[in-house]
Design a protein around this motif. Sequence first.
Motif, mmCIF file in Angstrom:
data_model
loop_
_atom_site.group_PDB
_atom_site.id
_atom_site.type_symbol
_atom_site.label_atom_id
_atom_site.label_comp_id
_atom_site.label_asym_id
_atom_site.label_seq_id
_atom_site.Cartn_x
_atom_site.Cartn_y
_atom_site.Cartn_z
ATOM 1 N N LEU A 48 0.830 -1.210 0.000
ATOM 2 C CA LEU A 48 0.000 0.000 0.000
ATOM 3 C C LEU A 48 0.863 1.258 0.000
ATOM 4 N N ALA A 49 2.023 1.201 0.663
ATOM 5 C CA ALA A 49 2.912 2.365 0.669
ATOM 6 C C ALA A 49 3.447 2.642 -0.738
ATOM 7 N N LEU A 50 3.738 1.586 -1.509
ATOM 8 C CA LEU A 50 4.203 1.771 -2.888
ATOM 9 C C LEU A 50 3.098 2.382 -3.754
ATOM 10 N N ILE A 51 1.883 1.887 -3.547
ATOM 11 C CA ILE A 51 0.755 2.433 -4.324
ATOM 12 C C ILE A 51 0.498 3.890 -3.918
ATOM 13 N N ASP A 52 0.575 4.160 -2.622
ATOM 14 C CA ASP A 52 0.387 5.533 -2.140
ATOM 15 C C ASP A 52 1.453 6.467 -2.716
ATOM 16 N N ALA A 53 2.676 5.937 -2.850
ATOM 17 C CA ALA A 53 3.771 6.760 -3.383
ATOM 18 C C ALA A 53 3.489 7.227 -4.808
ATOM 19 N N CYS A 54 2.720 6.441 -5.566
ATOM 20 C CA CYS A 54 2.369 6.845 -6.935
ATOM 21 C C CYS A 54 1.608 8.165 -6.944
ATOM 22 N N PHE A 55 0.755 8.352 -5.927
ATOM 23 C CA PHE A 55 -0.071 9.562 -5.895
ATOM 24 C C PHE A 55 0.740 10.797 -5.533
ATOM 25 N N ARG A 56 1.923 10.581 -4.944
ATOM 26 C CA ARG A 56 2.801 11.719 -4.635
ATOM 27 C C ARG A 56 3.829 11.946 -5.730
ATOM 28 N N LYS A 57 4.143 10.878 -6.486
ATOM 29 C CA LYS A 57 5.155 11.011 -7.535
ATOM 30 C C LYS A 57 4.570 11.594 -8.817
ATOM 31 N N TYR A 58 3.330 11.186 -9.121
ATOM 32 C CA TYR A 58 2.735 11.591 -10.394
ATOM 33 C C TYR A 58 1.631 12.631 -10.178
ATOM 34 N N GLY A 59 1.339 13.360 -11.229
ATOM 35 C CA GLY A 59 0.295 14.374 -11.187
ATOM 36 C C GLY A 59 -1.088 13.750 -11.166
ATOM 37 N N ALA A 60 -2.095 14.598 -10.988
ATOM 38 C CA ALA A 60 -3.468 14.136 -10.831
ATOM 39 C C ALA A 60 -3.964 13.347 -12.037
ATOM 40 N N VAL A 61 -3.455 13.667 -13.224
ATOM 41 C CA VAL A 61 -3.938 13.008 -14.443
ATOM 42 C C VAL A 61 -3.464 11.566 -14.512
ATOM 43 N N ASP A 62 -2.205 11.320 -14.137
ATOM 44 C CA ASP A 62 -1.613 9.994 -14.319
ATOM 45 C C ASP A 62 -1.610 9.133 -13.062
ATOM 46 N N ALA A 63 -1.825 9.722 -11.888
ATOM 47 C CA ALA A 63 -1.589 9.019 -10.627
ATOM 48 C C ALA A 63 -2.395 7.730 -10.500
ATOM 49 N N LEU A 64 -3.701 7.788 -10.798
ATOM 50 C CA LEU A 64 -4.541 6.613 -10.596
ATOM 51 C C LEU A 64 -4.133 5.471 -11.529
#
Length: 250
Positions: A48-64
Motif C-alpha cells: 500500500l505504501a508503494l501504491i500511495d507513493a504513486c499519488f505523490r510522484k505523479y500528477g493528478a492526471v496519471d496518478a490513478l
Amino acid sequence: MSEANPGKEERWLIGSYRPTSLFSLRMTHATNKGGKTLLVPTPYSVKLALIDACFRKYGAVDALSKATAVYEIVKARPVRFRPPAHCIVQNTFIKIKQEERGAPKGIYGPTIAYREFCYYQGELEVALGISRLPDESIKELADLLAQINYLGKRGSFIQFWGTQIQDGALPKGYTCPEAQADIVNGGYGTTHYLDDFGDVLIHEKDGFERINSYGTKPSALGKYRVCIPTLLPYRYESSSKHYTYFRRIE
C-alpha cells in the motif's frame, strides 16, 4: 498465498531505511484498548505504501493509472524484512477518545489505552521479489521505494538510504513465512502474523477497488486480506515492566 518466486530464479529488490522515530503497527487482532505492536511492518503495508507513493510522484492526471499498474505488479510478489539489529519495545498508556456506551452516536468520551512502541537501532531492509520482472518495472519500484517515508502507524518515520539488487536467495536475517522457512538450520526466534494480499484478491479482476480507500467494495479480513504466520529473526533478550528487548539473530 501466491509467491511469484520460483526458488532457483530468486531475485530481490532491497530498499534500505534508517528509522527516525518510534515504530508502531498494531497487530491485526489487537483491540483498541490493548494495542500490542508488531516488531516489523507487514507485506500489506509495504504494497500500500508503494501504491500511495504513486499519488505523490505523479500528477493528478496519471496518478490513478500508475497506481493501478503498480498494484498489478506487486500484488502477488513476496515481501521480506531484515529488521534493525536491536529492537526495544516500550510499554505505555495513552489517552484516547472512545464512543461511549449507550450514548447517541458520535459522542466520544476520554479513556486510556495500552500501546507499544518500538525503538530501533540499525537499518531496516525491505526486500521485494522481482523475479522475471522487466528492467523498466524494477526501476519504477526502486523510484517508489525512495518515496516511502513511513511504514506502519502514521508517524513511524523512516529515512530512505538506498536500493540494491540481490540475485539468488536472501541470506539469514530476513523474515520468512513459516511454511517456507528452513527451520532446521535456525535463524528465527519469534513468530508474528503479518497481513498480505490474499489469493482471492490477487485473482480478482478489479481487486484494486477493494484496496482503494474511496472504492465501494469491502476488503474482508481472512479473504481479501490474510494473516500469514511469519518467522522473525529476533530473539528475546530481556524485559521489565517497562520494556522488552529483542536482538536480531545473525
